[in-house]
Design a protein around this motif. Structure first.
Motif, PDB file in Angstrom:
ATOM      1  N   GLU A 244      14.525  38.028  54.249  1.00 55.61           N
ATOM      2  CA  GLU A 244      14.040  39.287  53.675  1.00 55.61           C
ATOM      3  C   GLU A 244      13.434  39.069  52.290  1.00 55.61           C
ATOM      4  O   GLU A 244      13.243  40.014  51.535  1.00 55.61           O
ATOM      5  CB  GLU A 244      15.192  40.296  53.556  1.00 55.61           C
ATOM      6  CG  GLU A 244      15.891  40.615  54.854  1.00 55.61           C
ATOM      7  CD  GLU A 244      15.085  41.568  55.719  1.00 55.61           C
ATOM      8  OE1 GLU A 244      14.370  42.426  55.180  1.00 55.61           O
ATOM      9  OE2 GLU A 244      15.159  41.431  56.953  1.00 55.61           O
ATOM     10  N   GLY A 245      13.180  37.795  51.945  1.00 57.40           N
ATOM     11  CA  GLY A 245      12.592  37.488  50.647  1.00 57.40           C
ATOM     12  C   GLY A 245      13.604  37.221  49.546  1.00 57.40           C
ATOM     13  O   GLY A 245      13.236  37.053  48.383  1.00 57.40           O
ATOM     14  N   ASN A 246      14.891  37.151  49.884  1.00 59.74           N
ATOM     15  CA  ASN A 246      15.931  36.845  48.902  1.00 59.74           C
ATOM     16  C   ASN A 246      16.361  35.392  49.073  1.00 59.74           C
ATOM     17  O   ASN A 246      16.630  34.967  50.197  1.00 59.74           O
ATOM     18  CB  ASN A 246      17.140  37.768  49.096  1.00 59.74           C
ATOM     19  CG  ASN A 246      16.764  39.226  48.946  1.00 59.74           C
ATOM     20  OD1 ASN A 246      16.220  39.636  47.936  1.00 59.74           O
ATOM     21  ND2 ASN A 246      17.029  40.007  49.970  1.00 59.74           N
ATOM     22  N   TYR A 247      16.441  34.670  47.974  1.00 64.33           N
ATOM     23  CA  TYR A 247      16.802  33.259  48.005  1.00 64.33           C
ATOM     24  C   TYR A 247      18.120  33.057  47.270  1.00 64.33           C
ATOM     25  O   TYR A 247      18.373  33.698  46.248  1.00 64.33           O
ATOM     26  CB  TYR A 247      15.693  32.408  47.388  1.00 64.33           C
ATOM     27  CG  TYR A 247      14.443  32.435  48.227  1.00 64.33           C
ATOM     28  CD1 TYR A 247      14.220  31.469  49.194  1.00 64.33           C
ATOM     29  CD2 TYR A 247      13.516  33.462  48.097  1.00 64.33           C
ATOM     30  CE1 TYR A 247      13.089  31.504  49.998  1.00 64.33           C
ATOM     31  CE2 TYR A 247      12.390  33.509  48.894  1.00 64.33           C
ATOM     32  CZ  TYR A 247      12.177  32.534  49.841  1.00 64.33           C
ATOM     33  OH  TYR A 247      11.072  32.576  50.638  1.00 64.33           O
ATOM     34  N   PHE A 248      18.947  32.159  47.832  1.00 64.47           N
ATOM     35  CA  PHE A 248      20.290  31.930  47.312  1.00 64.47           C
ATOM     36  C   PHE A 248      20.589  30.445  47.199  1.00 64.47           C
ATOM     37  O   PHE A 248      19.939  29.625  47.848  1.00 64.47           O
ATOM     38  CB  PHE A 248      21.334  32.570  48.247  1.00 64.47           C
ATOM     39  CG  PHE A 248      21.138  34.035  48.461  1.00 64.47           C
ATOM     40  CD1 PHE A 248      21.599  34.947  47.533  1.00 64.47           C
ATOM     41  CD2 PHE A 248      20.476  34.508  49.588  1.00 64.47           C
ATOM     42  CE1 PHE A 248      21.415  36.311  47.726  1.00 64.47           C
ATOM     43  CE2 PHE A 248      20.287  35.859  49.796  1.00 64.47           C
ATOM     44  CZ  PHE A 248      20.758  36.765  48.861  1.00 64.47           C
ATOM     45  N   SER A 249      21.616  30.144  46.413  1.00 60.50           N
ATOM     46  CA  SER A 249      22.028  28.764  46.218  1.00 60.50           C
ATOM     47  C   SER A 249      23.549  28.697  46.111  1.00 60.50           C
ATOM     48  O   SER A 249      24.150  29.413  45.306  1.00 60.50           O
ATOM     49  CB  SER A 249      21.395  28.234  44.927  1.00 60.50           C
ATOM     50  OG  SER A 249      21.871  26.951  44.619  1.00 60.50           O
ATOM     51  N   TRP A 250      24.175  27.843  46.958  1.00 64.58           N
ATOM     52  CA  TRP A 250      25.610  27.571  46.856  1.00 64.58           C
ATOM     53  C   TRP A 250      25.785  26.349  45.957  1.00 64.58           C
ATOM     54  O   TRP A 250      25.106  25.344  46.134  1.00 64.58           O
ATOM     55  CB  TRP A 250      26.221  27.238  48.214  1.00 64.58           C
ATOM     56  CG  TRP A 250      26.499  28.399  49.102  1.00 64.58           C
ATOM     57  CD1 TRP A 250      25.867  28.707  50.259  1.00 64.58           C
ATOM     58  CD2 TRP A 250      27.509  29.393  48.921  1.00 64.58           C
ATOM     59  NE1 TRP A 250      26.414  29.841  50.809  1.00 64.58           N
ATOM     60  CE2 TRP A 250      27.423  30.283  50.009  1.00 64.58           C
ATOM     61  CE3 TRP A 250      28.475  29.629  47.936  1.00 64.58           C
ATOM     62  CZ2 TRP A 250      28.257  31.385  50.140  1.00 64.58           C
ATOM     63  CZ3 TRP A 250      29.307  30.727  48.076  1.00 64.58           C
ATOM     64  CH2 TRP A 250      29.204  31.585  49.164  1.00 64.58           C
ATOM     65  N   THR A 251      26.696  26.422  44.996  1.00 61.25           N
ATOM     66  CA  THR A 251      27.025  25.277  44.154  1.00 61.25           C
ATOM     67  C   THR A 251      28.547  25.150  44.082  1.00 61.25           C
ATOM     68  O   THR A 251      29.276  26.128  44.271  1.00 61.25           O
ATOM     69  CB  THR A 251      26.476  25.429  42.721  1.00 61.25           C
ATOM     70  OG1 THR A 251      26.970  26.646  42.154  1.00 61.25           O
ATOM     71  CG2 THR A 251      24.964  25.449  42.704  1.00 61.25           C
ATOM     72  N   ILE A 252      29.002  23.952  43.794  1.00 60.14           N
ATOM     73  CA  ILE A 252      30.439  23.705  43.653  1.00 60.14           C
ATOM     74  C   ILE A 252      30.826  23.974  42.201  1.00 60.14           C
ATOM     75  O   ILE A 252      30.176  23.495  41.274  1.00 60.14           O
ATOM     76  CB  ILE A 252      30.786  22.257  44.048  1.00 60.14           C
ATOM     77  CG1 ILE A 252      30.429  22.031  45.520  1.00 60.14           C
ATOM     78  CG2 ILE A 252      32.253  21.952  43.775  1.00 60.14           C
ATOM     79  CD1 ILE A 252      30.511  20.590  45.972  1.00 60.14           C
TER      80      ILE A 252
ATOM     81  N   THR B 119      23.626  36.507  56.578  1.00 53.13           N
ATOM     82  CA  THR B 119      23.071  35.192  56.288  1.00 53.13           C
ATOM     83  C   THR B 119      23.975  34.390  55.368  1.00 53.13           C
ATOM     84  O   THR B 119      24.153  33.197  55.547  1.00 53.13           O
ATOM     85  CB  THR B 119      21.676  35.339  55.658  1.00 53.13           C
ATOM     86  OG1 THR B 119      20.894  36.209  56.466  1.00 53.13           O
ATOM     87  CG2 THR B 119      20.971  34.005  55.556  1.00 53.13           C
ATOM     88  N   VAL B 120      24.570  35.056  54.385  1.00 51.77           N
ATOM     89  CA  VAL B 120      25.480  34.373  53.446  1.00 51.77           C
ATOM     90  C   VAL B 120      26.663  33.785  54.222  1.00 51.77           C
ATOM     91  O   VAL B 120      27.032  32.625  54.015  1.00 51.77           O
ATOM     92  CB  VAL B 120      25.964  35.336  52.340  1.00 51.77           C
ATOM     93  CG1 VAL B 120      27.120  34.747  51.559  1.00 51.77           C
ATOM     94  CG2 VAL B 120      24.797  35.680  51.410  1.00 51.77           C
ATOM     95  N   LEU B 121      27.235  34.555  55.141  1.00 52.63           N
ATOM     96  CA  LEU B 121      28.362  34.038  55.928  1.00 52.63           C
ATOM     97  C   LEU B 121      27.913  32.937  56.882  1.00 52.63           C
ATOM     98  O   LEU B 121      28.645  31.987  57.131  1.00 52.63           O
ATOM     99  CB  LEU B 121      29.058  35.168  56.675  1.00 52.63           C
ATOM    100  CG  LEU B 121      29.824  36.140  55.794  1.00 52.63           C
ATOM    101  CD1 LEU B 121      30.408  37.277  56.617  1.00 52.63           C
ATOM    102  CD2 LEU B 121      30.897  35.435  54.994  1.00 52.63           C
ATOM    103  N   GLY B 122      26.703  33.045  57.414  1.00 55.11           N
ATOM    104  CA  GLY B 122      26.168  31.967  58.241  1.00 55.11           C
ATOM    105  C   GLY B 122      26.058  30.660  57.476  1.00 55.11           C
ATOM    106  O   GLY B 122      26.274  29.587  58.019  1.00 55.11           O
ATOM    107  N   ALA B 123      25.758  30.754  56.185  1.00 54.82           N
ATOM    108  CA  ALA B 123      25.653  29.553  55.348  1.00 54.82           C
ATOM    109  C   ALA B 123      27.015  28.986  54.978  1.00 54.82           C
ATOM    110  O   ALA B 123      27.135  27.809  54.674  1.00 54.82           O
ATOM    111  CB  ALA B 123      24.847  29.852  54.085  1.00 54.82           C
ATOM    112  N   VAL B 124      28.053  29.825  54.996  1.00 57.43           N
ATOM    113  CA  VAL B 124      29.411  29.344  54.694  1.00 57.43           C
ATOM    114  C   VAL B 124      30.031  28.694  55.927  1.00 57.43           C
ATOM    115  O   VAL B 124      30.721  27.679  55.840  1.00 57.43           O
ATOM    116  CB  VAL B 124      30.320  30.498  54.212  1.00 57.43           C
ATOM    117  CG1 VAL B 124      31.766  30.059  54.125  1.00 57.43           C
ATOM    118  CG2 VAL B 124      29.860  31.022  52.873  1.00 57.43           C
ATOM    119  N   CYS B 125      29.814  29.307  57.088  1.00 53.16           N
ATOM    120  CA  CYS B 125      30.439  28.837  58.312  1.00 53.16           C
ATOM    121  C   CYS B 125      29.746  27.607  58.828  1.00 53.16           C
ATOM    122  O   CYS B 125      30.236  26.790  59.491  1.00 53.16           O
ATOM    123  CB  CYS B 125      30.425  29.921  59.367  1.00 53.16           C
ATOM    124  SG  CYS B 125      31.335  31.382  58.832  1.00 53.16           S
TER     125      CYS B 125
END
Length: 169
Positions: free
Chosen positions: A101-109, A163-169
């Motif tokens: 949907e045009g939103n970009y995210f980044s997971w970091t430790i 989408t956020v949960l898809g990236a965690v799982c």
């Protein structure tokens, strides 16, 4: 002014078979990897208005690791293309993805936690996390779980939560 947050609890220590929900179950997800179909993990969201589950993501597994992702019954794409690893220069790596949907995210430790930050058009991370994943804790390190894992999210993340949960799982 403090931001409103939601706490989503992960019911088990296994990331492949669990329920993720807030205390009222208004946000309720199942992550299922059946024994007879161990190569396929489904992420389903409960629509509380109809009491029906909608499949929001499918993850193909090979030797217990994700290899491809499909969101909303779309085509499968390579997991490394969907969740892109960005090697840090002098800093730690991060994993970037978008919600379509045009939103970009980044997971970091961040210590023992994972932090989710939004990315601007230039790829710069927001200064504060918009979600933080806290892993489960055990009694005496190997005993029973003393605190279930949970994901604390800001209200701005709710629209991208599938989408956020898809990236965690």
């Amino acid at each position: 002014m403090p931001t409103m947050t939601q706490r989503l609890t992960f019911t088990t220590a296994s990331i492949q078979n669990l329920v993720i929900s807030n205390p009222t179950d208004a946000l309720y997800y199942e992550v299922l990897t059946p024994e007879w179909e161990s190569h396929q993990t489904k992420v389903r969201r409960l629509d509380t208005r109809t009491d029906r589950y909608d499949t929001v993501g499918n993850i193909r597994n090979q030797s217990g690791k994700p290899v491809a992702v499909s969101m909303y019954n779309g085509e499968f794409i390579n997991e490394e293309l969907w969740l892109r690893k960005i090697k840090g220069q002098g800093q730690q790596s991060r994993w970037e993805f978008d919600d379509g949907e045009g939103n970009y995210f980044s997971w970091t430790i961040a210590g023992s936690n994972l932090e989710l930050r939004s990315l601007d058009e230039g790829g710069a991370q927001s200064s504060n996390p918009i979600a933080t994943f806290y892993p489960h804790k055990r009694y005496a390190v190997v005993g029973m779980i003393s605190q279930h894992a949970f994901l604390e999210i800001e209200s701005s993340v709710v629209d991208s939560l599938d989408t956020v949960l898809g990236a965690v799982c």
